[in-house]
Design an enzyme around this catalytic site. Structure first.
Site, PDB file in Angstrom:
ATOM      1  N   ASN A  37      37.509  36.058  51.755  1.00  0.00           N
ATOM      2  CA  ASN A  37      38.819  35.775  51.879  1.00  0.00           C
ATOM      3  C   ASN A  37      39.914  36.698  52.025  1.00  0.00           C
ATOM      4  O   ASN A  37      39.784  37.524  50.965  1.00  0.00           O
ATOM      5  CB  ASN A  37      39.028  34.910  50.510  1.00  0.00           C
ATOM      6  CG  ASN A  37      40.523  34.644  50.472  1.00  0.00           C
ATOM      7  OD1 ASN A  37      41.333  34.571  51.186  1.00  0.00           O
ATOM      8  ND2 ASN A  37      41.080  34.348  49.261  1.00  0.00           N
ATOM      9  N   LYS A  39      42.903  36.930  52.561  1.00  0.00           N
ATOM     10  CA  LYS A  39      44.139  36.724  52.003  1.00  0.00           C
ATOM     11  C   LYS A  39      45.294  37.215  52.803  1.00  0.00           C
ATOM     12  O   LYS A  39      45.014  36.926  54.160  1.00  0.00           O
ATOM     13  CB  LYS A  39      44.523  37.338  50.668  1.00  0.00           C
ATOM     14  CG  LYS A  39      43.397  37.372  49.740  1.00  0.00           C
ATOM     15  CD  LYS A  39      43.574  37.669  48.366  1.00  0.00           C
ATOM     16  CE  LYS A  39      42.435  37.546  47.548  1.00  0.00           C
ATOM     17  NZ  LYS A  39      42.685  37.603  46.015  1.00  0.00           N
ATOM     18  N   HIS A 121      43.345  27.529  46.110  1.00  0.00           N
ATOM     19  CA  HIS A 121      43.213  28.970  45.743  1.00  0.00           C
ATOM     20  C   HIS A 121      44.159  29.060  44.586  1.00  0.00           C
ATOM     21  O   HIS A 121      45.440  28.645  44.648  1.00  0.00           O
ATOM     22  CB  HIS A 121      43.295  29.792  46.753  1.00  0.00           C
ATOM     23  CG  HIS A 121      42.903  31.267  46.329  1.00  0.00           C
ATOM     24  ND1 HIS A 121      43.684  32.105  45.363  1.00  0.00           N
ATOM     25  CD2 HIS A 121      41.434  31.868  46.648  1.00  0.00           C
ATOM     26  CE1 HIS A 121      43.156  33.301  45.462  1.00  0.00           C
ATOM     27  NE2 HIS A 121      41.947  33.209  45.941  1.00  0.00           N
ATOM     28  N   GLU A 123      45.902  31.489  43.882  1.00  0.00           N
ATOM     29  CA  GLU A 123      47.213  32.072  44.157  1.00  0.00           C
ATOM     30  C   GLU A 123      48.144  31.180  44.867  1.00  0.00           C
ATOM     31  O   GLU A 123      49.431  31.359  44.657  1.00  0.00           O
ATOM     32  CB  GLU A 123      47.052  33.013  45.373  1.00  0.00           C
ATOM     33  CG  GLU A 123      46.549  34.446  44.464  1.00  0.00           C
ATOM     34  CD  GLU A 123      45.502  35.286  45.271  1.00  0.00           C
ATOM     35  OE1 GLU A 123      45.306  35.018  46.759  1.00  0.00           O
ATOM     36  OE2 GLU A 123      44.712  36.159  44.845  1.00  0.00           O
ATOM     37  N   GLU A 190      36.611  30.241  40.233  1.00  0.00           N
ATOM     38  CA  GLU A 190      37.282  31.687  40.462  1.00  0.00           C
ATOM     39  C   GLU A 190      38.016  31.768  39.184  1.00  0.00           C
ATOM     40  O   GLU A 190      39.102  31.232  39.160  1.00  0.00           O
ATOM     41  CB  GLU A 190      38.062  31.627  41.536  1.00  0.00           C
ATOM     42  CG  GLU A 190      37.204  31.663  42.864  1.00  0.00           C
ATOM     43  CD  GLU A 190      38.260  32.401  44.159  1.00  0.00           C
ATOM     44  OE1 GLU A 190      37.296  33.334  44.633  1.00  0.00           O
ATOM     45  OE2 GLU A 190      39.198  32.020  44.392  1.00  0.00           O
ATOM     46  N   GLY A 196      40.881  39.782  41.475  1.00  0.00           N
ATOM     47  CA  GLY A 196      41.595  41.045  41.725  1.00  0.00           C
ATOM     48  C   GLY A 196      41.931  42.137  40.673  1.00  0.00           C
ATOM     49  O   GLY A 196      42.680  43.106  40.848  1.00  0.00           O
ATOM     50  N   SER A 235      36.515  39.401  41.895  1.00  0.00           N
ATOM     51  CA  SER A 235      35.964  40.780  41.798  1.00  0.00           C
ATOM     52  C   SER A 235      34.445  41.137  41.946  1.00  0.00           C
ATOM     53  O   SER A 235      33.689  42.005  41.248  1.00  0.00           O
ATOM     54  CB  SER A 235      36.260  41.516  40.316  1.00  0.00           C
ATOM     55  OG  SER A 235      37.662  41.334  40.213  1.00  0.00           O
ATOM     56  N   GLY A 257      39.098  41.420  47.554  1.00  0.00           N
ATOM     57  CA  GLY A 257      38.992  42.627  48.063  1.00  0.00           C
ATOM     58  C   GLY A 257      37.958  43.202  48.745  1.00  0.00           C
ATOM     59  O   GLY A 257      37.986  44.194  49.848  1.00  0.00           O
TER      60      GLY A 257
END
Ligand code: PEP
Length: 279
Positions: A37, A39, A121, A123, A190, A196, A235, A257
């Site tokens: 992902n 992002k 998600h 976010e 998640e 993150g 993470s 990330g």
């Protein structure tokens, strides 16, 4: 947290006989996924650079979810690589077309080669105020159109600390999967507190939570739940991938990330590919 009898037995076998042999005896048909992902990251030039370095693997299902403006060029880079890498969107609108400025429809995603789409998600739940009703609307349309939704669920730190994880996941699953009896979707667990932050969930905690998620999926779609891949996200990286891959109820990872650099994403893929070959 209660475990299903099956996952209890799988764990017992693994602990008694060792991981590889244990997995060999109790293999399921579930696909193992390693999904990127990206992002809101990467330019066209950075994407080209990524695919110059990216090795990927044929031994697990690898999917890349770039931002919308990179979907089509990414499809071209994937074609050029000759590797079986899947393409996914990071979000989608439930309507097929119309006056929805700034949105992307399911047929638009399919038009540029997507087979997958991330839905719900955290976010998007946080910044775009998406709720379970909207998530359900999107999931239904995606499944109907043959796009595989990667449905994200997970509790916040506050919910975790007040022991509400199971309640939150139960509500999110029943909400996202209302009136759905197909098993054509992926679940990404998640935990919001792990995304993150560098504070990944322990493999044990993720595994127990996945077993709980599967028990809820069984209530919703019955025996199909056994073949639904449940990924961990939060993470995940090259250093902790091996712990997740050793767990029978963790069917891969959704990576933010650590998926931005070809080398670290390849490192994670390698770990899961090795697990697959051994199982
Ligand atoms: C994500 O946002 O889906 C995610 C897993 O991010 P990260 O790996 O950076 O925690």
């Amino acid at each position: 947290m209660e475990q299903s009898i099956e996952s209890y037995i799988k764990n017992l076998v693994r602990e008694t006989l060792g991981h590889t042999l244990g997995e060999m005896q109790v293999q399921s048909d579930r696909r193992i996924y390693v999904i990127a992902n990206w992002k809101m990251n990467k330019s066209l030039a950075e994407t080209a650079e990524f695919f110059q370095e990216f090795k990927s693997s044929n031994d697990v299902s690898v999917v890349v979810c770039p931002p919308t403006q990179l979907l089509y060029p990414t499809q071209l880079f994937i074609k050029q690589s000759g590797k079986p890498i899947g393409l996914g969107g990071q979000n989608v609108h439930w309507a097929d077309k119309g006056a929805y400025t700034g949105e992307t429809s399911i047929s638009m995603l399919k038009d540029v080669g997507c087979e997958y789409v991330i839905i719900g998600h955290s976010e998007r739940r946080q910044y775009a105020h998406e709720d379970d009703v909207l998530v359900n609307k999107k999931v239904k349309q995606a499944i109907k159109a043959g796009l595989i939704p990667i449905i994200c669920i997970g509790e916040t730190l506050e919910e975790k600390n007040s022991m509400r994880t199971e309640q939150v996941l139960f509500t999110q699953l029943f909400g996202a999967l209302k009136e759905i009896d197909s098993g054509d979707f992926i679940i990404a667990y998640e935990p919001v507190w792990a995304i993150g932050t560098g504070q990944s969930a322990t493999a044990d905690l993720a595994h127990q939570t996945h077993s709980y998620i599967r028990s809820v999926l069984k209530q919703i779609v019955g025996e199909k739940a056994e073949n639904i891949s449940i990924l961990y996200g939060g993470s995940a990286n090259e250093s902790n991938a091996a712990e997740y891959s050793s767990m029978s109820d963790i069917d891969g990872v959704l990576v933010g990330g650590a998926s931005l650099k070809a080398q670290s994403f390849d490192g994670i893929i390698k770990v899961f590919a090795k697990g697959e070959q051994n199982s």
